[in-house]
Design a protein around this motif. Structure first.
Motif, PDB file in Angstrom:
ATOM      1  N   GLY B 253       4.198  -3.368   9.426  1.00 48.73           N
ATOM      2  CA  GLY B 253       4.537  -2.041   8.956  1.00 48.73           C
ATOM      3  C   GLY B 253       3.379  -1.092   9.148  1.00 48.73           C
ATOM      4  O   GLY B 253       2.352  -1.449   9.735  1.00 48.73           O
ATOM      5  N   ASP B 254       3.586   0.117   8.651  1.00 49.44           N
ATOM      6  CA  ASP B 254       2.568   1.143   8.740  1.00 49.44           C
ATOM      7  C   ASP B 254       1.946   1.311   7.360  1.00 49.44           C
ATOM      8  O   ASP B 254       2.660   1.405   6.358  1.00 49.44           O
ATOM      9  N   GLY B 255       0.635   1.356   7.327  1.00 48.52           N
ATOM     10  CA  GLY B 255      -0.052   1.370   6.049  1.00 48.52           C
ATOM     11  C   GLY B 255      -0.367   2.752   5.504  1.00 48.52           C
ATOM     12  O   GLY B 255      -1.014   2.870   4.461  1.00 48.52           O
ATOM     13  N   GLN B 256       0.101   3.795   6.183  1.00 48.85           N
ATOM     14  CA  GLN B 256      -0.263   5.153   5.753  1.00 48.85           C
ATOM     15  C   GLN B 256      -0.025   5.373   4.270  1.00 48.85           C
ATOM     16  O   GLN B 256      -0.819   6.025   3.591  1.00 48.85           O
ATOM     17  N   PHE B 264      -0.756  14.784  10.267  1.00 47.96           N
ATOM     18  CA  PHE B 264       0.082  15.067  11.428  1.00 47.96           C
ATOM     19  C   PHE B 264       0.396  13.795  12.215  1.00 47.96           C
ATOM     20  O   PHE B 264       0.606  13.836  13.423  1.00 47.96           O
ATOM     21  N   GLY B 265       0.385  12.668  11.517  1.00 51.25           N
ATOM     22  CA  GLY B 265       0.856  11.443  12.150  1.00 51.25           C
ATOM     23  C   GLY B 265      -0.216  10.439  12.542  1.00 51.25           C
ATOM     24  O   GLY B 265       0.104   9.394  13.100  1.00 51.25           O
ATOM     25  N   GLY B 266      -1.470  10.725  12.248  1.00 46.75           N
ATOM     26  CA  GLY B 266      -2.457   9.698  12.554  1.00 46.75           C
ATOM     27  C   GLY B 266      -3.869  10.234  12.535  1.00 46.75           C
ATOM     28  O   GLY B 266      -4.060  11.439  12.547  1.00 46.75           O
ATOM     29  N   PRO B 267      -4.865   9.365  12.506  1.00 51.84           N
ATOM     30  CA  PRO B 267      -4.691   7.917  12.458  1.00 51.84           C
ATOM     31  C   PRO B 267      -4.326   7.397  11.072  1.00 51.84           C
ATOM     32  O   PRO B 267      -4.737   7.964  10.065  1.00 51.84           O
ATOM     33  N   HIS B 268      -3.518   6.358  11.112  1.00 52.98           N
ATOM     34  CA  HIS B 268      -3.412   5.469   9.960  1.00 52.98           C
ATOM     35  C   HIS B 268      -3.470   4.070  10.542  1.00 52.98           C
ATOM     36  O   HIS B 268      -4.161   3.886  11.542  1.00 52.98           O
ATOM     37  N   PHE B 269      -2.772   3.103   9.989  1.00 58.54           N
ATOM     38  CA  PHE B 269      -2.941   1.758  10.554  1.00 58.54           C
ATOM     39  C   PHE B 269      -1.652   0.960  10.436  1.00 58.54           C
ATOM     40  O   PHE B 269      -0.834   1.207   9.544  1.00 58.54           O
ATOM     41  N   GLY B 270      -1.486   0.028  11.361  1.00 54.89           N
ATOM     42  CA  GLY B 270      -0.426  -0.962  11.238  1.00 54.89           C
ATOM     43  C   GLY B 270      -1.004  -2.236  10.662  1.00 54.89           C
ATOM     44  O   GLY B 270      -2.210  -2.472  10.718  1.00 54.89           O
ATOM     45  N   PHE B 271      -0.115  -3.033  10.067  1.00 51.97           N
ATOM     46  CA  PHE B 271      -0.584  -4.331   9.579  1.00 51.97           C
ATOM     47  C   PHE B 271       0.362  -5.413  10.074  1.00 51.97           C
ATOM     48  O   PHE B 271       1.504  -5.129  10.452  1.00 51.97           O
ATOM     49  N   CYS B 320      -8.133  -4.235  21.363  1.00 52.85           N
ATOM     50  CA  CYS B 320      -9.594  -4.346  21.207  1.00 52.85           C
ATOM     51  C   CYS B 320      -9.964  -3.558  19.955  1.00 52.85           C
ATOM     52  O   CYS B 320     -10.031  -4.124  18.879  1.00 52.85           O
ATOM     53  N   SER B 321     -10.156  -2.242  20.071  1.00 55.88           N
ATOM     54  CA  SER B 321     -10.289  -1.438  18.854  1.00 55.88           C
ATOM     55  C   SER B 321      -9.012  -1.579  18.034  1.00 55.88           C
ATOM     56  O   SER B 321      -7.917  -1.484  18.581  1.00 55.88           O
ATOM     57  N   ASN B 322      -9.151  -1.807  16.750  1.00 55.83           N
ATOM     58  CA  ASN B 322      -7.977  -1.721  15.881  1.00 55.83           C
ATOM     59  C   ASN B 322      -8.131  -0.467  15.026  1.00 55.83           C
ATOM     60  O   ASN B 322      -8.738   0.505  15.483  1.00 55.83           O
ATOM     61  N   HIS B 323      -7.597  -0.438  13.827  1.00 56.58           N
ATOM     62  CA  HIS B 323      -7.744   0.750  12.994  1.00 56.58           C
ATOM     63  C   HIS B 323      -8.478   0.389  11.709  1.00 56.58           C
ATOM     64  O   HIS B 323      -7.984   0.551  10.605  1.00 56.58           O
ATOM     65  N   GLN B 324      -9.704  -0.106  11.929  1.00 49.06           N
ATOM     66  CA  GLN B 324     -10.530  -0.627  10.869  1.00 49.06           C
ATOM     67  C   GLN B 324     -10.750   0.345   9.716  1.00 49.06           C
ATOM     68  O   GLN B 324     -10.585   0.005   8.562  1.00 49.06           O
ATOM     69  N   LEU B 325     -11.128   1.562  10.067  1.00 48.68           N
ATOM     70  CA  LEU B 325     -11.501   2.516   9.018  1.00 48.68           C
ATOM     71  C   LEU B 325     -10.284   2.928   8.194  1.00 48.68           C
ATOM     72  O   LEU B 325     -10.378   3.086   6.973  1.00 48.68           O
ATOM     73  N   SER B 326      -9.144   3.086   8.849  1.00 51.57           N
ATOM     74  CA  SER B 326      -7.917   3.427   8.115  1.00 51.57           C
ATOM     75  C   SER B 326      -7.550   2.282   7.181  1.00 51.57           C
ATOM     76  O   SER B 326      -7.089   2.508   6.053  1.00 51.57           O
TER      77      SER B 326
END
Lengths: 480, 452, 480, 452
Positions: B253-256, B264-271, B320-326
């Motif tokens: 899912g999306d963790g927003q 405005f739609g990002g960044p957030h993160f998937g899990f 490679c890069s994920n969405h660590q900070l989000s």
């Protein structure tokens, strides 16, 4: 002792944050008991001060650009300007499903950025959707596949060529798109072996993926010939933008003959790396690939009331959608802010100083006793090797005691004990001198005491982790 | 302006050390023809002019007095302490924690994040994050295809339309067949699952806001030997039955909703959280616990043999890069709220949505079904949703996400509430609806025009 | 090596920030050469990244509440909520000389805060001007002096009474207002010696300054009698609010008989201490002193269009202005935010938990082997003493190695080797336990090795500074 | 809401350890009569409601499209990096650096601040900061009185009126005579200085914006054996002759202009820089350099024998908390700008002010003198300044600080520009002035009314 986990600080009944209190009907009544979970998730329960101490403590157990020199090769760990963060805050509350007339400022920014990145890369159209460099690669290779399919060559073109010095994402991406990967070797010059490359070409080749300059920091001087040869067999040329910091403002992949290019905004365009993301990987294409772009694309339309920005979701041969909404919009704002700050002269200054710093450091490391793989004028990065008897891993660990983050190690794979070093343009010569001095000191210590390096680091919060144990019996979450 | 430290003396000193005459000489490998003159970009701006320019752009967005927009992203409560802690520069300006000795901050925070996602979903193994919910669903389908060696995927129409588009994009080149299960009365009926199906994908609450019969769907999948992929809103998992409870194999899912601004739609993160047997198929980074030289507990990236930088063309994904900070921001936020705070927020959000539905019904906008919904629901409209959305925006109200025509519901829109919705917000919406839907003649004309 | 000074990182020609560029006439032409300086000031010249590394590095060389337990007695180092900072940002751009109609929101906030602080202290009117606690004391004592002068007693009332346990600011303030200071001793109970106090009273006494609870953390149980006695001789009673965290929400200085009271918003009301300021020290007074308040005061006025907030600069007997503009407005916003967040119940919870924590820690320290000066139920703080042979300074320095900031040391002056400890209400019992355990461990080490403590700390960036050298030949600025 | 970590079990455990029955029992020393029941305060708010309340208050302030307000505070350029660095929580939530081993951050930053203030003023010894410019001037006068043993102070009328009020407040109880030197054509004439005068105080640029003959004033003071106290705007010292150059003994002022937001008047900070002979009279904190046990350079609070916590009734001042964080923000900001940036900003500010003066003159508002001014100046008005200020505010323009009647200049106002002022800002002002000063009949009526 061990730094506690947030779960170990937890105590039932504590809490930091106070959302609005419920006051109406129960969830059972509103949703039905069958939809409700049996027990609440065991999230941490801490006071606001405990929360603050925990994450402040963790921050203090973390190196970062803001605290330390961080010359990871091919990662372009340059300074992330703080004004970019102010700019991003201006748009934090916008919703992507708002009426387009209510978000004209955001759409205009996206449009401007599409236009600017096209100009910077020498391409004809740009999508801002991809969430990272590897995601940009996937987008690009999907488009190349769709292009070939559209021309009826989908079944026959099954191969993607990558050099043996390529980033791991290149072959992994090709696989995700269902392609086979063919590697071509590197010549003694540090460039792609042109003969081997020609030999690898054929009607089955869908794409050639190149990084230029490559991961050795060397500019592929035969690039125009490579492009011509690839195009002659009907293959398209993909530019991996991980190393674009070397040429930004001075040369453009589009002019080199690339058909598709991605950029890493978190490298060349200063959006923060965030400990491993979010990145952003916009993709530019030549006109012949425009119709294959993923949607949405932002377009400018003329109306009787003046120009207006709108969202295009109908491209005839689009590969489809790559992610939800408009991509990593917050980072797009940051990158746009950076481009406006620097302007054309500023961008040219970036590659000038990045290449100057890398060459200066190359010379310094040679003086310090390291071997330079492919020792010639390099671009934004170069690959060094420790002298015989010294391991790159030990050098890296020893550097930690000097308050510096090590370079990329053991990559590219084609160089034994590789140390891949990219200082970036925002570092001063003094910092580069200190890094070279630290490396020289490390070699001195290695000679004086063979045990000194294998036991380094000495001053870090933890020392030499047991990675085998971690992988053999993985513990991937806390259990009380 | 620029961010360079180089003085003219520095440049001269560096050039002398290198042994070249000029900076241009360092670019001698570039064929003359490739060296561009001037890019067609404006000149750089000083910082004040820069912020004036950005503020002027931001000012072109219309001010919002109340928002009821959802459709996958919602403006939830984020306490001030969350960004304060998550956006410390040590976290923001670090990179992937390749050197664990000096990256325990991000590594431990990620290990804790993995634990939280495991707790929320009721499944044991979470990765360190994905790009967003949509790509996480696509990666989950690829995982199922790999694991099962089957080449068909069933996806409920209740899954977010954009997610289904991304899923299609990812599956197409691999020649995996993608079939949709159409909704019946706005939720997913039990599908026929063939033995060639790798996985069944359903979303709860679904795109229209309604609660799906997840246990039955999971059972149908498992009966055919397929995996069940549950797409879920982690915010809702404060109170809703967890994927673990109904036997999902993969929760994505999306963790927003649990700690990222809408932006405005990002960044957030998937899990992505999976069961034990799927561990080695999991894409993306994983942080594991171990010990250091002195026996201290410590954290490290582990099982990297699944990843592209080790396995190259044989990796489980190219990520490679994920969405660590989000993801870190979500971890801080979930720790700030705790189970009680998250439960209260979720409950209030549901209560507000039901209040909103009652008020809309009173105003003549009836819900499309009486099935249970979480914090969003669909109503039938007397005009096009796009036209209504535009008209409401003129009154400072952001509302009415259009339901795509593919749902076959005619003119319909989604309305959402969160714990931040106030009675005054709803009053504003109802008042604006009153003006918009029973407007004086000229406004009515505009509405019809915009709806064309 | 030494952590460099920002001046040592400087190099001519570098810079971090880029203001708008000049483009018109020269300064010589506009101002005249005779007004211009001969050479520019030698400020640091660094890039933005160097600037960031410098101040990030300095931040890492600094303990703080957000990182460490910080139980400085009488300083009330409690947690500073982050939401207060968000609130303060909402008003950062306002100018105090804007038209009052254009800043009604700011004025309303000030008015509300005046009203709330009056209610919390039990006073009739409040000024928000003073910039710190000591500045509040100065304001209050000036008002008392003006009051006596107005009654024709200015020449005869020349004395201010303070207990020997008082904060140093009390006597220093009295001196600044031209008063003589008379100290009264502390009785064995830890309270003011009532007999000595009565003996000190007389017609020459202008004011009595008290902290209640006092700096021993003990509530002056005779306060009503003290007030009565002071008032009988025509003296006014001043409340030093440094210790108000002990009673907030439960008891009010106004009800105790105080005529004037200051509060430290950076103690009781969570505005950040900022490494030593800015503080804020509002002063409340009873009605008979209202006309002596400094200006401006915010007032609410009824107008035909509704209520309106305005600035009163005409008080008949005002002591005058205490500082420019409206005081430390940013901190007033923070304190107001805190009061609104907590409400009446929340404020009562503050003193409850503060006193609970302090008493718990007192018991724990007794168990750990420390002597408690005046060992009775205390309020928000207490004073301990190390056992014979151990120095308070050594205990303090040893604590640093445990990641904790020491308590206030060698104050109050009347207790030998005093350790004045105020844990505050935002600390958990676990943190207090860890502090007590650290202190016990320190005593154990002192017994095992007499050299252990005198050489502590061992792990801090620097260790035991030469303070005599600093004072004997002061070096107060960098010289290249 | 509250910020307490205490669970009911914690309270019970603590009470048991203490040996009392209840929390109320801990307050047993308070006479019953003193225990209040309920304060007349509202109930606490959750964080969302709290911010809604604060935002509603902020929304009652009128939006400003362009500002020309000065009068001691100005909205100068502060790069984003300044608050980012200065407001790190390690600085924000620390206290006075009594334990130097763990306070080198604040101590070193303060030592650097002292050096910067010394450089700007051209005097050798700066303290660590004061509350604001006004109290710094008052403390400077007290210093002069102590040092000289004289009981008369001369202050120019060009010193900010609020500063002179504070000075009067501080001097009155000590029976020091305070005399004003009236301006002549908007600057300070050379005063007659008696042998009983402790100091002469003048401000440059003066309150009205004009440049004072500081060297001559200093000479007049010194000729009578008095100290010369220069009140200065540190921003202007980027380019203006420094107090050290014209022989001032004490330089004081308000530091807002070099790195603090205006913030409705505070907090910002005062500074005080003195010559060597005045060191031991200096009030406030001082940081000095020394070495530690291992010979490393280190910084420490020094010469504390001047301060209240050591000397009590014999201290040089009662000052305890100073304005450390505001001073730190200035130090960061001055380091960000450097001498070049500060000079550019100052020059642009002067240029803009002169452009503004020309445009105002063209619009019919003539300057009151042709003497040189820095970035602010006084003009004569055809209406009252208060009325004009109110009328301009209705157009989103913040301008026209009234010149106090005590200056005897009739209807007059101050206008200021900074480096952030744009030509568009000035166009807005001129347009608004056009409407306000030659308005249609009804607006004119309002203006007259408001001016009463």
């Amino acid at each position: 002792g061990d730094f506690p986990l947030i779960f170990e600080r937890s105590k039932p009944g504590r809490r930091a944050a106070h959302p609005p209190k419920p006051d109406g009907e129960s969830l059972q009544a509103l949703l039905g008991a069958e939809h409700l979970r049996a027990a609440p998730p065991k999230l941490p329960e801490v006071s606001e001060l405990e929360l603050v101490r925990h994450y402040t403590g963790l921050a203090h157990r973390q190196m970062s650009i803001d605290g330390n020199f961080y010359p990871l090769g091919s990662c372009t760990m340059k300074y992330n300007p703080k004004v970019n963060e102010e700019a991003a805050k201006l748009f934090a509350e916008l919703h992507p499903y708002a009426d387009p007339d209510a978000v004209q400022g955001a759409l205009e920014l996206l449009y401007n950025l599409q236009r600017d990145l096209a100009e910077i890369t020498g391409m004809d159209a740009v999508t801002l959707q991809p969430a990272a460099g590897a995601h940009g690669e996937l987008t690009g290779i999907l488009m190349i596949r769709a292009f070939h399919e559209h021309r009826g060559e989908g079944a026959t073109r099954r191969v993607v060529i990558v050099p043996d010095s390529a980033h791991g994402t290149n072959p992994a991406t090709a696989t995700m798109v269902g392609y086979e990967v063919k590697e071509v070797p590197t010549a003694e010059s540090g460039e792609v072996d042109l003969a081997a490359f020609r030999a690898a070409l054929g009607p089955e080749v869908a794409a050639v993926m190149l990084t230029n300059p490559n991961t050795l920091g060397i500019f592929e001087t035969n690039i125009l010939e490579i492009a011509r040869a690839a195009h002659e067999v009907g293959a398209l040329l993909y530019y991996d933008g991980a190393n674009a910091n070397a040429i930004v403002g001075r040369a453009r992949p589009g002019d080199m003959g690339f058909d598709v290019v991605h950029l890493n905004l978190h490298k060349t365009f200063t959006t923060p790396h965030g400990g491993g993301g979010p990145g952003t990987g916009p993709v530019g294409v030549k006109a012949h690939l425009r119709d294959f772009l993923p949607t949405p694309i932002i377009k400018k339309v003329a109306t009787p009331e003046g120009e207006r920005f709108d969202v295009d979701v109908d491209l005839p041969h689009s590969v489809g959608r790559m992610r939800s909404f408009y991509g990593n919009f917050g980072n797009l704002v940051r990158a746009y802010t950076y481009i406006r700050a620097l302007g054309r002269e500023g961008l040219r200054g970036v590659s000038s100083a990045a290449v100057l710093n890398a060459n200066y450091l190359r010379v310094k490391l040679r003086e310090a006793g390291f071997k330079i793989a492919f020792d010639r004028v390099n671009m934004h990065e170069f690959v060094a090797q420790p002298p015989a008897g010294v391991k790159t891993l030990d050098v890296a660990k020893a550097l930690l005691d000097y308050g510096m983050h090590p370079m990329t190690v053991y990559f590219p794979l084609i160089v034994r004990e590789a140390m891949m070093i990219e200082p970036t343009e925002t570092e001063s010569l003094e910092t580069l001198d200190a890094f070279a001095a630290a490396l020289a000191d490390i070699l001195r210590r290695a000679q004086e005491d063979p045990d000194a390096l294998p036991n380094a680091p000495y001053t870090t919060p933890v020392r030499r982790l047991d990675e085998v144990k971690a992988a053999r019996k993985p513990v991937l979450r806390y259990t009380p | 302006m620029n961010y360079l430290p180089h003085t003219p003396e520095d440049v001269a000193r560096a050039l002398a050390a290198i042994g070249v005459e000029s900076v241009d000489a360092l670019f001698g490998d570039l064929p003359e023809a490739l060296q561009v003159g001037e890019l067609r970009l404006p000149e750089g701006l000083d910082e004040a002019a820069l912020l004036r320019h950005l503020r002027a752009l931001a000012a072109k967005n219309k001010p919002v007095r109340a928002s009821f927009l959802g459709g996958g992203l919602k403006g939830h409560f984020i306490p001030a302490v969350t960004p304060h802690l998550a956006l410390q520069s040590e976290f923001v300006t670090a990179y992937t924690p390749y050197q664990p000795e000096v990256s325990q901050g991000i590594l431990q925070a990620t290990f804790e994040f993995q634990t939280m996602m495991s707790e929320l979903t009721g499944l044991p193994i979470s990765n360190a994050s994905m790009y967003d919910g949509a790509t996480a669903v696509a990666e989950a389908a690829l995982l199922a295809v790999r694991h099962k060696g089957r080449h068909r995927v069933l996806v409920s129409q209740g899954v977010h339309p954009e997610t289904r588009e991304v899923l299609a994009t990812y599956l197409r080149p691999l020649e995996v067949a993608l079939e949709e299960v159409a909704l019946r009365d706005l939720t997913t009926p039990e599908p026929a699952v063939g033995e060639d199906v790798a996985c069944v994908v359903a979303q709860n609450p679904n795109f229209l806001g309604y609660l799906e019969p997840m246990p039955a769907l999971a059972e149908a999948a498992h009966a055919a030997g397929a995996l069940f992929v549950a797409v879920c809103d982690p915010f809702s998992l404060a109170v809703l039955k967890s994927p673990g409870e109904y036997g999902a194999d993969v929760a994505v899912g999306d963790g927003q909703t649990v700690g990222n601004p809408v932006a405005f739609g990002g960044p957030h993160f998937g899990f992505m959280v999976v069961t034990e047997p799927l561990l080695r198929q999991l894409p993306g980074r994983l942080v594991g616990e171990t010990t250091d030289l002195e026996g201290r507990r410590a954290f490290v990236l582990t099982l990297q043999a699944r990843e592209q930088h080790i396995r190259r063309s044989k990796a489980k994904s190219n990520i490679c890069s994920n969405h660590q900070l989000s993801a870190l921001m979500a971890a801080v936020n979930l720790s700030a709220l705790g189970p009680q705070g998250l439960r209260e927020a979720a409950t209030k959000s549901v209560q507000n949505a039901h209040l909103l539905a009652r008020r809309l019904a009173e105003a003549g906008l009836a819900p499309l079904t009486h099935k249970p919904f979480f914090n969003e629901f669909a109503v039938r409209l007397p005009v096009s949703a796009r036209a209504l959305r535009r008209a409401l925006a003129e009154h400072g109200v952001a509302a009415a996400v259009p339901v795509p025509a593919s749902y076959g519901l005619g003119d319909a829109a989604l309305f959402a509430a969160t714990e931040l919705t106030t009675p005054e917000d709803i009053d504003l919406l109802v008042a604006a609806l009153g003006r918009v839907l029973a407007p004086p003649p000229t406004e009515r004309a505009n509405l019809v025009e915009a709806s064309v």
